[in-house]
Design a protein around this motif. Structure first.
Motif, PDB file in Angstrom:
ATOM      1  N   LEU A  23       0.829  -1.204   0.000  1.00  0.00           N
ATOM      2  CA  LEU A  23       0.000   0.000   0.000  1.00  0.00           C
ATOM      3  C   LEU A  23       0.866   1.259   0.000  1.00  0.00           C
ATOM      4  CD1 LEU A  23      -2.929   1.202   0.358  1.00  0.00           C
ATOM      5  CD2 LEU A  23      -2.383   1.255   2.796  1.00  0.00           C
ATOM      6  N   VAL A  24       1.865   1.291   0.876  1.00  0.00           N
ATOM      7  CA  VAL A  24       2.746   2.462   0.958  1.00  0.00           C
ATOM      8  C   VAL A  24       3.540   2.620  -0.332  1.00  0.00           C
ATOM      9  CG1 VAL A  24       4.754   3.415   2.153  1.00  0.00           C
ATOM     10  CG2 VAL A  24       2.879   2.417   3.469  1.00  0.00           C
ATOM     11  N   GLU A  25       4.092   1.528  -0.838  1.00  0.00           N
ATOM     12  CA  GLU A  25       4.859   1.607  -2.083  1.00  0.00           C
ATOM     13  C   GLU A  25       3.974   2.061  -3.239  1.00  0.00           C
ATOM     14  OE1 GLU A  25       6.637  -2.263  -2.482  1.00  0.00           O
ATOM     15  OE2 GLU A  25       8.399  -1.665  -1.314  1.00  0.00           O
ATOM     16  N   GLY A  26       2.750   1.589  -3.283  1.00  0.00           N
ATOM     17  CA  GLY A  26       1.834   1.981  -4.351  1.00  0.00           C
ATOM     18  C   GLY A  26       1.491   3.460  -4.333  1.00  0.00           C
ATOM     19  N   HIS A  27       1.407   4.044  -3.141  1.00  0.00           N
ATOM     20  CA  HIS A  27       1.074   5.459  -3.039  1.00  0.00           C
ATOM     21  C   HIS A  27       2.292   6.361  -3.204  1.00  0.00           C
ATOM     22  CE1 HIS A  27      -2.786   4.056  -1.550  1.00  0.00           C
ATOM     23  NE2 HIS A  27      -3.229   5.298  -1.658  1.00  0.00           N
ATOM     24  N   LEU A  28       3.458   5.942  -2.741  1.00  0.00           N
ATOM     25  CA  LEU A  28       4.640   6.808  -2.791  1.00  0.00           C
ATOM     26  C   LEU A  28       5.457   6.670  -4.068  1.00  0.00           C
ATOM     27  CD1 LEU A  28       6.043   6.655   0.839  1.00  0.00           C
ATOM     28  CD2 LEU A  28       4.699   8.453  -0.235  1.00  0.00           C
ATOM     29  N   ALA A  29       5.453   5.505  -4.663  1.00  0.00           N
ATOM     30  CA  ALA A  29       6.299   5.252  -5.838  1.00  0.00           C
ATOM     31  C   ALA A  29       6.087   6.266  -6.960  1.00  0.00           C
ATOM     32  CB  ALA A  29       6.096   3.826  -6.337  1.00  0.00           C
ATOM     33  N   PRO A  30       4.861   6.630  -7.305  1.00  0.00           N
ATOM     34  CA  PRO A  30       4.695   7.604  -8.390  1.00  0.00           C
ATOM     35  C   PRO A  30       5.343   8.961  -8.092  1.00  0.00           C
ATOM     36  CG  PRO A  30       2.615   6.504  -7.946  1.00  0.00           C
ATOM     37  CD  PRO A  30       3.566   6.094  -6.862  1.00  0.00           C
ATOM     38  N   TYR A  31       5.369   9.353  -6.833  1.00  0.00           N
ATOM     39  CA  TYR A  31       5.940  10.652  -6.472  1.00  0.00           C
ATOM     40  C   TYR A  31       7.463  10.626  -6.424  1.00  0.00           C
ATOM     41  CZ  TYR A  31       1.180  11.785  -5.140  1.00  0.00           C
ATOM     42  OH  TYR A  31      -0.166  11.996  -5.158  1.00  0.00           O
ATOM     43  N   LEU A  32       8.036   9.481  -6.124  1.00  0.00           N
ATOM     44  CA  LEU A  32       9.483   9.387  -5.938  1.00  0.00           C
ATOM     45  C   LEU A  32      10.187   8.672  -7.081  1.00  0.00           C
ATOM     46  CD1 LEU A  32       9.481   8.473  -2.137  1.00  0.00           C
ATOM     47  CD2 LEU A  32       9.791  10.719  -3.183  1.00  0.00           C
ATOM     48  N   ALA A  33       9.466   8.289  -8.123  1.00  0.00           N
ATOM     49  CA  ALA A  33      10.033   7.470  -9.197  1.00  0.00           C
ATOM     50  C   ALA A  33      11.223   8.131  -9.879  1.00  0.00           C
ATOM     51  CB  ALA A  33       8.953   7.137 -10.223  1.00  0.00           C
ATOM     52  N   GLY A  34      11.171   9.409 -10.153  1.00  0.00           N
ATOM     53  CA  GLY A  34      12.257  10.071 -10.862  1.00  0.00           C
ATOM     54  C   GLY A  34      13.246  10.782  -9.957  1.00  0.00           C
ATOM     55  N   ALA A  35      13.083  10.637  -8.651  1.00  0.00           N
ATOM     56  CA  ALA A  35      13.932  11.373  -7.707  1.00  0.00           C
ATOM     57  C   ALA A  35      15.288  10.698  -7.550  1.00  0.00           C
ATOM     58  CB  ALA A  35      13.240  11.466  -6.357  1.00  0.00           C
ATOM     59  N   SER A  36      16.299  11.520  -7.352  1.00  0.00           N
ATOM     60  CA  SER A  36      17.639  10.992  -7.074  1.00  0.00           C
ATOM     61  C   SER A  36      17.722  10.621  -5.593  1.00  0.00           C
ATOM     62  CB  SER A  36      18.687  12.053  -7.386  1.00  0.00           C
ATOM     63  OG  SER A  36      18.550  13.139  -6.492  1.00  0.00           O
ATOM     64  N   ALA A  37      18.768   9.905  -5.224  1.00  0.00           N
ATOM     65  CA  ALA A  37      18.965   9.548  -3.818  1.00  0.00           C
ATOM     66  C   ALA A  37      19.081  10.810  -2.975  1.00  0.00           C
ATOM     67  CB  ALA A  37      20.199   8.667  -3.665  1.00  0.00           C
ATOM     68  N   GLY A  38      19.781  11.810  -3.485  1.00  0.00           N
ATOM     69  CA  GLY A  38      19.911  13.071  -2.766  1.00  0.00           C
ATOM     70  C   GLY A  38      18.573  13.765  -2.573  1.00  0.00           C
ATOM     71  N   GLY A  39      17.722  13.699  -3.572  1.00  0.00           N
ATOM     72  CA  GLY A  39      16.399  14.299  -3.470  1.00  0.00           C
ATOM     73  C   GLY A  39      15.544  13.617  -2.419  1.00  0.00           C
ATOM     74  N   ILE A  40      15.632  12.296  -2.365  1.00  0.00           N
ATOM     75  CA  ILE A  40      14.867  11.552  -1.362  1.00  0.00           C
ATOM     76  C   ILE A  40      15.386  11.866   0.040  1.00  0.00           C
ATOM     77  CG2 ILE A  40      14.331   9.235  -0.510  1.00  0.00           C
ATOM     78  CD1 ILE A  40      14.237   8.361  -3.473  1.00  0.00           C
ATOM     79  N   VAL A  41      16.708  11.952   0.182  1.00  0.00           N
ATOM     80  CA  VAL A  41      17.291  12.314   1.477  1.00  0.00           C
ATOM     81  C   VAL A  41      16.829  13.715   1.881  1.00  0.00           C
ATOM     82  CG1 VAL A  41      19.457  12.849   2.661  1.00  0.00           C
ATOM     83  CG2 VAL A  41      19.264  10.761   1.314  1.00  0.00           C
ATOM     84  N   LEU A  42      16.825  14.653   0.934  1.00  0.00           N
ATOM     85  CA  LEU A  42      16.396  16.013   1.233  1.00  0.00           C
ATOM     86  C   LEU A  42      14.932  16.053   1.670  1.00  0.00           C
ATOM     87  CD1 LEU A  42      17.144  19.005   1.270  1.00  0.00           C
ATOM     88  CD2 LEU A  42      16.428  19.119  -1.119  1.00  0.00           C
ATOM     89  N   VAL A  43      14.067  15.341   0.976  1.00  0.00           N
ATOM     90  CA  VAL A  43      12.655  15.287   1.356  1.00  0.00           C
ATOM     91  C   VAL A  43      12.514  14.692   2.754  1.00  0.00           C
ATOM     92  CG1 VAL A  43      10.451  14.156   0.858  1.00  0.00           C
ATOM     93  CG2 VAL A  43      11.736  15.238  -0.976  1.00  0.00           C
ATOM     94  N   SER A  44      13.274  13.642   3.037  1.00  0.00           N
ATOM     95  CA  SER A  44      13.220  13.010   4.358  1.00  0.00           C
ATOM     96  C   SER A  44      13.679  13.965   5.447  1.00  0.00           C
ATOM     97  CB  SER A  44      14.086  11.754   4.378  1.00  0.00           C
ATOM     98  OG  SER A  44      13.635  10.830   3.424  1.00  0.00           O
TER      99      SER A  44
END
Length: 76
Positions: free
Chosen positions: A45-66
């Motif tokens: 469920l979580v992967e299904g909802h978050l994957a579309p938003y984070l699909a093109g993000a770099s590792a740095g972008g995900i770290v920054l969002v976190s």
């Protein structure tokens, strides 16, 4: 009360933060690898909802969002 009035960087506190994070990372790893159906459904469920938003993000972008989510939560 200003949120950053008593803010200071402290190596000991950072060490406590890292130590407190390790069990959570272990639990996350278990959740991602388990075949237990209730946990598997939650992960899907979580992967299904978050994957579309984070699909093109770099590792740095995900770290920054976190980081921003954590800092924003603590400030709020």
């Amino acid at each position: 009360m200003p949120p950053f009035e008593h803010f200071r960087l402290d190596a000991r506190a950072a060490g406590y933060g890292v130590a407190a994070t390790l069990p959570l990372l272990g639990l996350l790893r278990w959740c991602l690898r388990t075949e237990w159906v209730p946990v598997r459904r939650l992960v899907n469920l979580v992967e299904g909802h978050l994957a579309p938003y984070l699909a093109g993000a770099s590792a740095g972008g995900i770290v920054l969002v976190s980081l921003m989510a954590g800092i924003g939560e603590e400030v709020l």
